[in-house]
Design an enzyme around this catalytic site. Sequence first.
Site, PDB file in Angstrom:
ATOM      1  N   GLU A   1      -7.069  -8.587 -19.589  1.00 13.25           N
ATOM      2  CA  GLU A   1      -7.300  -7.944 -18.290  1.00 13.25           C
ATOM      3  C   GLU A   1      -8.615  -8.364 -17.631  1.00 13.25           C
ATOM      4  O   GLU A   1      -9.540  -7.549 -17.458  1.00 13.25           O
ATOM      5  CB  GLU A   1      -7.250  -6.417 -18.430  1.00 13.25           C
ATOM      6  CG  GLU A   1      -5.892  -5.912 -18.930  1.00 13.25           C
ATOM      7  CD  GLU A   1      -5.780  -4.391 -18.953  1.00 13.25           C
ATOM      8  OE1 GLU A   1      -6.804  -3.707 -18.771  1.00 13.25           O
ATOM      9  OE2 GLU A   1      -4.661  -3.893 -19.150  1.00 13.25           O
TER      10      GLU A   1
ATOM     11  N   GLU B   1       1.342  -4.762 -22.565  1.00 13.48           N
ATOM     12  CA  GLU B   1       0.954  -3.343 -22.556  1.00 13.48           C
ATOM     13  C   GLU B   1       1.778  -2.605 -21.514  1.00 13.48           C
ATOM     14  O   GLU B   1       2.011  -3.118 -20.414  1.00 13.48           O
ATOM     15  CB  GLU B   1      -0.521  -3.132 -22.174  1.00 13.48           C
ATOM     16  CG  GLU B   1      -1.502  -3.459 -23.252  1.00 13.48           C
ATOM     17  CD  GLU B   1      -2.944  -3.126 -22.851  1.00 13.48           C
ATOM     18  OE1 GLU B   1      -3.158  -2.227 -22.009  1.00 13.48           O
ATOM     19  OE2 GLU B   1      -3.841  -3.790 -23.389  1.00 13.48           O
TER      20      GLU B   1
HETATM   21  O1  IFM Z   1      -6.605   1.522 -23.010  1.00 14.55           O
HETATM   22  C1  IFM Z   1      -6.449   0.541 -22.040  1.00 14.55           C
HETATM   23  C2  IFM Z   1      -6.467  -0.835 -22.664  1.00 14.55           C
HETATM   24  O2  IFM Z   1      -7.643  -1.059 -23.377  1.00 14.55           O
HETATM   25  C3  IFM Z   1      -6.340  -1.902 -21.622  1.00 14.55           C
HETATM   26  N1  IFM Z   1      -5.227  -1.644 -20.740  1.00 14.55           N
HETATM   27  C4  IFM Z   1      -5.072  -0.336 -20.203  1.00 14.55           C
HETATM   28  C5  IFM Z   1      -5.142   0.709 -21.302  1.00 14.55           C
HETATM   29  C6  IFM Z   1      -4.980   2.118 -20.718  1.00 14.55           C
HETATM   30  O3  IFM Z   1      -5.998   2.379 -19.818  1.00 14.55           O
END
Ligand code: IFM
Length: 443
Positions: free
Chosen positions: A169, A348
């Site tokens: 990210e 994710e």
């Molecule tokens: O917890 C985070 C993760 O570290 C990165 N992506 C989003 C998740 C939720 O906020």
Amino acid sequence: MTEKSPLVFPRGFVWGAATAAYQVEGAAKADGRGESIWDRFSHTEGKTLNGDTGDIACDHYHRFADDVALMKDMGLDAYRFSISWPRIIPNGRGAINWLGLDYYDRLVDALLSVGIQPYATLYHWDLPQSLQHIGGWTNRDVTGYFADYAAVMAKRLGDRVKNWMTINEPWVVAVLGNLTGEHAPGLRDKSTAIKVGHHLLVGHAKAMEAIKSCTPDAKVGITLSLSPVEAETEHEDDQRIAEHRYQLSAGLFLNPLFTGAYPTECYKEFGDAISVIQPGDMALIAKRMDFLGVQYYFRVVTGRRGDVNKVNGSKYTEMGWEVCPSALERLLVRMNDDFDLPPIFITENGAAFDDKVSDDGFVHDPERIEYFQEHLHAVFRAMKQHVHVKGYFAWSFLDNFEWQHGYSKRFGLVHVDYSTQKRIMKDSGKWYSRVARRGELEF
Ligand code: IFM
């Protein structure tokens, strides 16, 4: 919901769950681990809710064997974890901490011994603090140190880890870490954020080269947090505003990676900070990846009146994020139309809800089950429209340290009691286990 026949995912579709080092490992000072920017930030007064830190977190560092046993019970094909750079190279460059490497060796071996494939992320935000002292990601040298670290990892684990993610990210790192200051290192400067964003991409590309030169059979990608930006109305001004915003956020990373140029909107916005781009950078960044990691949580709805905080009729998670699975489908289909993409993993996707352990000792979280069900359905619909999705990683395997929110937000398939470290598989964990084992989504 009316009874429907199950959706059958393709054979070989990867069912996984994800975590990140600083969010779960704890053991902040164990075995020679160095300080990271998140240690420094979370120990600075006022930066995280209740002053929470990742010092202990889920103690996954010491309890990984039990956690891997739970993953096996769940029937996961894959575990996406991140490697803590300061555990491996405490100062970010120079001396290697062999005890840190040993830990990931043990974790990988434990996973493989029960048939779970390791998917390793190299940078999930825990930059060694010593590198922040020389400017962090604004310093171009850091991209080289990152590649050196990637090579160390590939040499040590590359015989067993076949899937690598470089940077997690980059938008969050650049913007929340360096523009709004909500994340470590807590800076608030636009030109810093732009430099960081560009160097993260250069670092990604150099790390990919380093991994491939050590282990040519490795598959390497980056993971991007992507929010579709949708207009509040059909009005052309709202549409234009939404598109502009999409290009400045999603386009900021998708375009360089897949076209070798930033969107024109970005060049206008960057101003003098554009000088950070050096000759050859854009071609390097656009080197073909083996896969793209897509991380989706919510969409943005905007227009002439600004962002819409509450969309009528929508549900929201504990993070205040709108639940909108259809936007994931639209995002995937649009990206597939816009670019020549490599295969995608959803690396994710998940939701925080206010989970409680019930009197019966279980954690009943029907909202999370519904969330996963609807989002997997959206992924399935996108696949039917020729988006090549190879796997899905639920965020998160465990409840964990949710950055500036400390331990107040629970995303796990497994509940963690932070005072005893007891794990309880939530109803959603049991549900996901059935989906993963059968490769089918039931309604
Ligand atoms: O917890 C985070 C993760 O570290 C990165 N992506 C989003 C998740 C939720 O906020």
